[in-house]
Scaffold this motif. Structure first.
Motif, mmCIF file in Angstrom:
data_model
loop_
_atom_site.group_PDB
_atom_site.id
_atom_site.type_symbol
_atom_site.label_atom_id
_atom_site.label_comp_id
_atom_site.label_asym_id
_atom_site.label_seq_id
_atom_site.Cartn_x
_atom_site.Cartn_y
_atom_site.Cartn_z
ATOM 1 N N SER A 136 32.301 18.510 -22.881
ATOM 2 C CA SER A 136 33.746 18.623 -22.697
ATOM 3 C C SER A 136 34.534 18.770 -23.982
ATOM 4 O O SER A 136 35.540 18.093 -24.203
ATOM 5 N N GLU A 145 43.584 23.751 -18.095
ATOM 6 C CA GLU A 145 42.232 24.327 -18.072
ATOM 7 C C GLU A 145 42.108 25.353 -16.935
ATOM 8 O O GLU A 145 41.544 26.423 -17.106
ATOM 9 N N SER A 162 36.284 21.203 -24.415
ATOM 10 C CA SER A 162 37.550 21.801 -23.954
ATOM 11 C C SER A 162 38.552 20.713 -23.572
ATOM 12 O O SER A 162 39.716 20.774 -23.971
ATOM 13 N N ASP A 212 36.572 15.422 -16.609
ATOM 14 C CA ASP A 212 36.535 15.493 -18.077
ATOM 15 C C ASP A 212 37.801 14.910 -18.700
ATOM 16 O O ASP A 212 37.746 14.102 -19.640
HETATM 17 MG MG MG Z 1 34.764 22.191 -20.655
#
Ligand code: MG
Ligand code: ADP
Length: 421
Positions: free
Chosen positions: A144, A188, A146, A200
């Motif tokens: 994760s 996201e 991101s 996440d």
């Molecule tokens: Mg990700």
């Protein structure tokens, strides 16, 4: 001769200094502060989030660090060590979701996108900002990286714009953080175009040090479950397979769609509505569906995985030390999770299967893939003194199989996103 390669976490001081130095170099000014957000690893409860089930992530000591300075206009400028040569410049008045004219390229979407999402959530006219990112969360390893970007931006914007949602890592405002989670998920999904669930971002913003986060993905409620590995002389070895079997090739979406079809066929809103006692009858009914084989397997994974997660949480909360038979049972639940993901959810790959087999053979109490699958990372629960030996055994197995060398992380349940001193 080839010692296994561990990806170290930067200390808070190192992270703050690196991000501040980059900020000064590029923007020739002092940042208002440095904020950080951790990557995460999920102990158990995989592919349950979009089915309304339970997950059990921990925050990693590996973090994204964001040195940020509020601006008086609506401009956003971003830089990272990888993009030092070219500063990304955009404006909050014109950015928009992926696939629209305001689409934001690459990683800038994960940061500027959070301001975009917060404005749609009612926090209008946010200030622009300059920011320098330095992250040590391995990129694309299923840990994760991101969400770490999004959540570091969320806590930074929260503070410089005075939104008052996050509180501090020591005294977090959990309801406010849950609202930040929603905005990071929207970032996201819409700005970066990745259809992921909320596990996440919840982990990065809502975990507690020394604890795992029991996350009920139906209503977003959480409980903090003691998971102080060091106190038990245990360690959680993360194995980054470095294998790239992208989720973008439709596999992730296909699994989600199958779960939705199964729920619809069974007349429930979400597969989490099926109690473990009712699973045999549910599978019996699904056996008359057109795509019975697929729906039976996917449903069996989701319902048994939620049950395993609940059982593991109950074990961790029973107050007894994590040793002996209790430790063995935790390991068995992790192993069973992997088998279910391999056989029923069909989202492992040779690199993940070899990693868990080699780790178990080298003495791990339990091992499983973690994250979405098709590559990414695996975890192994091991005695603290055996971390290096288990890692070496996995690295040797990879060499035998002709795979690229894996990377390793020593995962410790760490603190949630916040501001660095
Ligand atoms: Mg990700
Ligand atoms: P994961 O979250 O599992 O690491 P994702 O594909 O969801 O994998 O996110 C990876 C993306 O996040 C990268 O393609 C990049 O756009 C962005 N990203 C993450 N960390 C960084 C970083 N340190 N620098 C630039 N971009 C990053």
């Amino acid at each position: 001769n080839d010692a296994p390669v561990f990806a170290p976490a930067m200390s808070p001081k190192e992270g703050a200094e690196a991000a501040t130095a980059l900020f000064r170099e590029v923007f020739e000014a002092e940042p208002d502060g440095v904020w950080y957000a951790p990557g995460r690893v999920n102990i158990i409860g995989e592919h349950t989030d979009y089915n309304g089930g339970l997950a059990l992530p921990i925050a990693l000591p590996h973090r994204a660090h964001l040195a940020l300075r509020r601006r008086d206009d609506r401009t956003v400028r971003l830089v990272s060590p990888q993009t030092r040569e070219k500063v990304d410049v955009m404006n909050l008045d014109t950015i928009g979701p992926k696939g629209t004219p305001g689409e934001v390229a690459h990683w800038a979407a994960y940061i500027a996108g959070v301001a975009w999402a917060l404005e749609r959530d009612g926090f209008e006219d946010l200030p622009g900002f300059d920011a320098a990112l330095v992250s040590c969360v391995p990129l694309g390893g299923g840990l994760s990286s991101s969400a770490a970007l999004e959540c570091s931006a969320a806590v930074a914007i929260d503070e410089v714009a005075g939104l008052g949602l996050a509180g501090t890592p020591e005294e977090p405002d959990d309801a406010g953080r849950a609202r930040l989670v929603t905005n990071c998920v929207r970032t996201e999904n819409e700005m970066a175009g990745a259809p992921t669930g909320g596990m996440d971002q919840s982990a990065s913003l809502r975990c507690r040090e020394g604890h795992a986060l029991e996350l009920d993905c139906r209503d977003g409620s959480v409980a903090h479950v003691p998971f102080d590995l060091a106190a038990e002389d245990l360690a959680l070895l993360v194995i980054d397979t470095k294998a790239k079997h992208s989720l973008d090739d439709g596999q992730y979406g296909a699994r989600r769609a199958a779960c939705e079809r199964a729920a619809q066929f069974l007349g429930v809103e979400l597969l989490a509505d099926i109690a473990i006692e009712d699973l045999p009858q549910a599978l019996e009914r699904l056996s008359s569906a057109d795509d019975a084989d697929e729906l039976v397997k996917r449903t069996r994974h989701v319902v048994t995985e939620i049950d395993r997660t609940r059982r593991l949480v109950d074990l961790l909360q029973d107050g007894r030390p994590l040793r002996g038979e209790k430790l063995a049972e935790v390991g068995r639940l992790m192993d069973a999770s992997h088998e279910s993901l391999r056989v029923d959810y069909e989202c492992t790959c040779p690199e993940l299967d070899v990693a868990v087999e080699a780790a178990r053979a080298a003495g791990a109490h339990g091992a499983r893939m973690t994250g979405g699958g098709f590559g990414g990372s695996a975890i192994a629960l091991v005695d603290a003194k055996a971390v290096r030996a288990v890692a070496a055994a996995v690295a040797q197995a990879y060499e035998r199989e002709g795979f690229n060398p894996p990377a390793f992380l020593d995962a410790v349940p760490a603190a949630p996103a916040g501001r660095l001193p």
